[in-house]
Scaffold this active site. Structure first.
Site, PDB file in Angstrom:
ATOM      1  CG  ASP A  62       0.100   0.668  13.774  1.00  0.00           C
ATOM      2  OD1 ASP A  62      -0.206   1.129  12.664  1.00  0.00           O
ATOM      3  OD2 ASP A  62      -0.695   0.545  14.716  1.00  0.00           O
ATOM      4  N   PRO A  63       2.869   3.094  12.515  1.00  0.00           N
ATOM      5  CG  PRO A  63       1.998   4.675  11.063  1.00  0.00           C
ATOM      6  CD  PRO A  63       1.996   3.224  11.357  1.00  0.00           C
ATOM      7  CG  PHE A 122     -11.882   2.188  19.383  1.00  0.00           C
ATOM      8  CD1 PHE A 122     -11.264   0.937  19.334  1.00  0.00           C
ATOM      9  CD2 PHE A 122     -11.093   3.302  19.708  1.00  0.00           C
ATOM     10  CE1 PHE A 122      -9.902   0.798  19.592  1.00  0.00           C
ATOM     11  CE2 PHE A 122      -9.734   3.168  19.968  1.00  0.00           C
ATOM     12  CZ  PHE A 122      -9.132   1.919  19.903  1.00  0.00           C
ATOM     13  CE1 TYR A 165      -4.969  -6.137  17.633  1.00  0.00           C
ATOM     14  CE2 TYR A 165      -6.313  -4.236  17.048  1.00  0.00           C
ATOM     15  CZ  TYR A 165      -6.155  -5.605  17.164  1.00  0.00           C
ATOM     16  OH  TYR A 165      -7.194  -6.436  16.834  1.00  0.00           O
ATOM     17  N   GLY A 166      -1.063  -2.507  21.226  1.00  0.00           N
ATOM     18  CA  GLY A 166       0.046  -1.762  21.823  1.00  0.00           C
ATOM     19  C   GLY A 166      -0.447  -1.038  23.067  1.00  0.00           C
ATOM     20  CE1 TYR A 188      -3.953   2.183   0.637  1.00  0.00           C
ATOM     21  CE2 TYR A 188      -2.631   3.152   2.393  1.00  0.00           C
ATOM     22  CZ  TYR A 188      -3.752   3.187   1.584  1.00  0.00           C
ATOM     23  OH  TYR A 188      -4.665   4.219   1.706  1.00  0.00           O
TER      24      TYR A 188
HETATM   25  N1  LIG Z   1     -10.192   6.401   4.689  1.00  0.00           N
HETATM   26  C1  LIG Z   1      -9.013   6.884   4.943  1.00  0.00           C
HETATM   27  O1  LIG Z   1      -8.742   7.244   6.088  1.00  0.00           O
HETATM   28  C2  LIG Z   1      -7.992   7.065   3.845  1.00  0.00           C
HETATM   29  C3  LIG Z   1      -6.747   7.600   4.196  1.00  0.00           C
HETATM   30  C4  LIG Z   1      -5.801   7.753   3.194  1.00  0.00           C
HETATM   31  C5  LIG Z   1      -6.092   7.442   1.879  1.00  0.00           C
HETATM   32  N2  LIG Z   1      -7.310   6.932   1.573  1.00  0.00           N
HETATM   33  C6  LIG Z   1      -7.547   6.581   0.169  1.00  0.00           C
HETATM   34  O2  LIG Z   1      -8.864   6.948  -0.226  1.00  0.00           O
HETATM   35  C7  LIG Z   1      -9.376   5.968  -1.134  1.00  0.00           C
HETATM   36  C8  LIG Z   1     -10.717   5.466  -0.630  1.00  0.00           C
HETATM   37  O3  LIG Z   1     -10.558   4.934   0.672  1.00  0.00           O
HETATM   38  P1  LIG Z   1     -11.787   4.337   1.490  1.00  0.00           P
HETATM   39  O4  LIG Z   1     -11.510   4.560   2.922  1.00  0.00           O
HETATM   40  O5  LIG Z   1     -13.050   4.809   0.916  1.00  0.00           O
HETATM   41  O6  LIG Z   1     -11.576   2.786   1.210  1.00  0.00           O
HETATM   42  P2  LIG Z   1     -12.624   1.678   0.783  1.00  0.00           P
HETATM   43  O7  LIG Z   1     -11.899   0.372   0.873  1.00  0.00           O
HETATM   44  O8  LIG Z   1     -13.894   1.834   1.531  1.00  0.00           O
HETATM   45  O9  LIG Z   1     -12.914   2.031  -0.743  1.00  0.00           O
HETATM   46  C9  LIG Z   1     -12.091   1.636  -1.798  1.00  0.00           C
HETATM   47  C10 LIG Z   1     -12.979   1.293  -2.981  1.00  0.00           C
HETATM   48  O10 LIG Z   1     -12.149   0.914  -4.083  1.00  0.00           O
HETATM   49  C11 LIG Z   1     -12.668  -0.273  -4.655  1.00  0.00           C
HETATM   50  N3  LIG Z   1     -11.546  -0.982  -5.301  1.00  0.00           N
HETATM   51  C12 LIG Z   1     -10.451  -1.523  -4.722  1.00  0.00           C
HETATM   52  N4  LIG Z   1      -9.631  -2.062  -5.647  1.00  0.00           N
HETATM   53  C13 LIG Z   1     -10.229  -1.840  -6.856  1.00  0.00           C
HETATM   54  C14 LIG Z   1      -9.888  -2.156  -8.187  1.00  0.00           C
HETATM   55  N5  LIG Z   1      -8.764  -2.812  -8.496  1.00  0.00           N
HETATM   56  N6  LIG Z   1     -10.739  -1.790  -9.179  1.00  0.00           N
HETATM   57  C15 LIG Z   1     -11.892  -1.137  -8.901  1.00  0.00           C
HETATM   58  N7  LIG Z   1     -12.272  -0.812  -7.654  1.00  0.00           N
HETATM   59  C16 LIG Z   1     -11.447  -1.161  -6.646  1.00  0.00           C
HETATM   60  C17 LIG Z   1     -13.267  -1.036  -3.484  1.00  0.00           C
HETATM   61  O11 LIG Z   1     -14.210  -2.018  -3.862  1.00  0.00           O
HETATM   62  C18 LIG Z   1     -13.902   0.107  -2.697  1.00  0.00           C
HETATM   63  O12 LIG Z   1     -15.198   0.381  -3.133  1.00  0.00           O
HETATM   64  C19 LIG Z   1      -8.328   4.869  -1.259  1.00  0.00           C
HETATM   65  O13 LIG Z   1      -7.591   5.078  -2.441  1.00  0.00           O
HETATM   66  C20 LIG Z   1      -7.456   5.080  -0.054  1.00  0.00           C
HETATM   67  O14 LIG Z   1      -6.144   4.681  -0.285  1.00  0.00           O
HETATM   68  C21 LIG Z   1      -8.253   6.716   2.526  1.00  0.00           C
END
Ligand SMILES: NC(=O)c1ccc[n+]([C@@H]2O[C@H](COP(=O)([O-])OP(=O)(O)OC[C@H]3O[C@@H](n4cnc5c(N)ncnc54)[C@H](O)[C@@H]3O)[C@@H](O)[C@H]2O)c1
Length: 313
Positions: free
Chosen positions: A274-275, A192, A205-206, A146
């Site tokens: 874990d950071p 939580f 955790y921790g 990731y």
């Molecule tokens: N929620 C957070 O705190 C957070 C923090 C940092 C970054 N992000 C980024 O924001 C974005 C959304 O996060 P989220 O929390 O809604 O996560 P989430 O897992 O709820 O949503 C991700 C969505 O992407 C879809 N998906 C995954 N792989 C796919 C693929 N290969 N093709 C098509 N669809 C695919 C999943 O089915 C899901 O609907 C992500 O890119 C994540 O890295 C989220």
């Protein structure tokens, strides 16, 4: 407008906002972590189309001749439980998937917002984290699919910008929470809340001394909106809430919110890599996004999230 990952937690809030703004929305999502339930309220809306599709594959033919005005690119599992369950798929989604989406943005000549992450800072040696910090990431560990996947995706965004003038808008998202988070994704707030609402032990955790900052989803979506419409700003731009809580304090806060909560707070072995702390420096976002600030107080955001969790539970 195209929204990848629109069936997921954050993507579904972007979809809601886009439809409220009068846009015509197509969602591409393979439903790996997203659900149709998150889009159910748009059924029958002629401005809404859902295509079940994996962004690592060739994009659907129906998009071949479409002229898009904006692309929000969120597809990628975000919680460690899910992205580590399929680590190769995670890297490929970040790299091949983002490449496919950038090609589409190039063809349509439209702005593309990439949802990057504070994980690019790894276990940061600088605190709080500014966009200029290059990060401290383990490139062979279990989180690297990731963290490194997202770092490579950012690199692709900036190379498409430098080589082809693609209008990339890179947001680096810090922990965000809100209604429609998955119950079983192992994230702090969802864990939580579910544990407190069902009277189970609240598991830390921790030692729980490590800190996190938590942003409510609506604040993030507002930041997204301003960033994608910016005429020139490519980012990266941090979007997060700088208010910092120890994980232990958050557990106590959530426990106190549930009347008559019988859960005990228990401590388990710390998660690997874990950071220890994470807090965004959001000076840049405030400057380039016209005074953007995450205004939803944690008590209010938690309350709204809890109400929606109660309905689903
Ligand atoms: N929620 C957070 O705190 C957070 C923090 C940092 C970054 N992000 C980024 O924001 C974005 C959304 O996060 P989220 O929390 O809604 O996560 P989430 O897992 O709820 O949503 C991700 C969505 O992407 C879809 N998906 C995954 N792989 C796919 C693929 N290969 N093709 C098509 N669809 C695919 C999943 O089915 C899901 O609907 C992500 O890119 C994540 O890295 C989220």
């Amino acid at each position: 407008m195209l929204i990848t990952g629109g069936a997921g937690f954050l993507g579904s809030h972007v979809v809601d906002r886009a439809l409220r703004e009068g846009a015509s929305v197509t969602v591409l999502d393979n439903l790996y972590t997203g659900t149709e339930h998150n889009m159910k309220h748009h059924q029958g809306n002629k401005n809404f189309t859902f295509i079940r599709h994996d962004i690592c594959d060739r994009l659907p033919i129906s998009l071949d001749n479409v002229k898009l005005d904006f692309i929000f690119h969120l597809a990628c599992a975000a919680s460690p439980v899910h992205y580590q369950a399929e680590p190769i798929q995670t890297t490929m989604t970040c790299v091949q998937g983002t490449y496919n989406i950038l090609q589409l943005a190039l063809r349509c000549d439209c702005p593309v917002l990439f949802s990057g992450t504070s994980e690019v800072y790894g276990d940061p040696l600088e605190h709080p984290q500014k966009e200029t910090y290059w990060g401290n990431v383990n490139c062979t560990g279990i989180r690297s699919c990731y963290d490194e996947g997202k770092r490579c995706a950012e690199a692709l965004c900036f190379d498409f910008h430098r080589m082809h003038r693609v209008k990339v808008r890179v947001a680096r998202i810090f922990n965000t929470y809100g209604p429609r988070m998955c119950f079983n994704d192992g994230r702090i707030i969802s864990n939580f809340l579910v544990q407190a609402l069902t009277g189970k032990d609240i598991t830390i955790y921790g030692t729980g001394e490590y800190t996190r900052s938590f942003q409510y989803c609506d604040d993030l979506v507002e930041g997204f909106w301003r960033l994608i419409q910016h005429p020139t700003e490519t980012g990266p731009v941090n979007l997060g809430n700088p208010e910092e809580f120890s994980v232990k304090d958050m557990a106590e806060k959530i426990k106190a919110m549930v009347p008559g909560c019988t859960s005990k707070i228990v401590y388990l072995e710390a998660a690997k890599d874990d950071p220890k702390q994470r807090r965004p420096d959001i000076t840049k976002a405030g400057t380039v996004l016209n005074g953007w600030y995450p205004g939803v107080k944690v008590e209010e955001g938690l309350q709204r999230t809890m109400e929606e969790f109660k309905q689903r539970l």
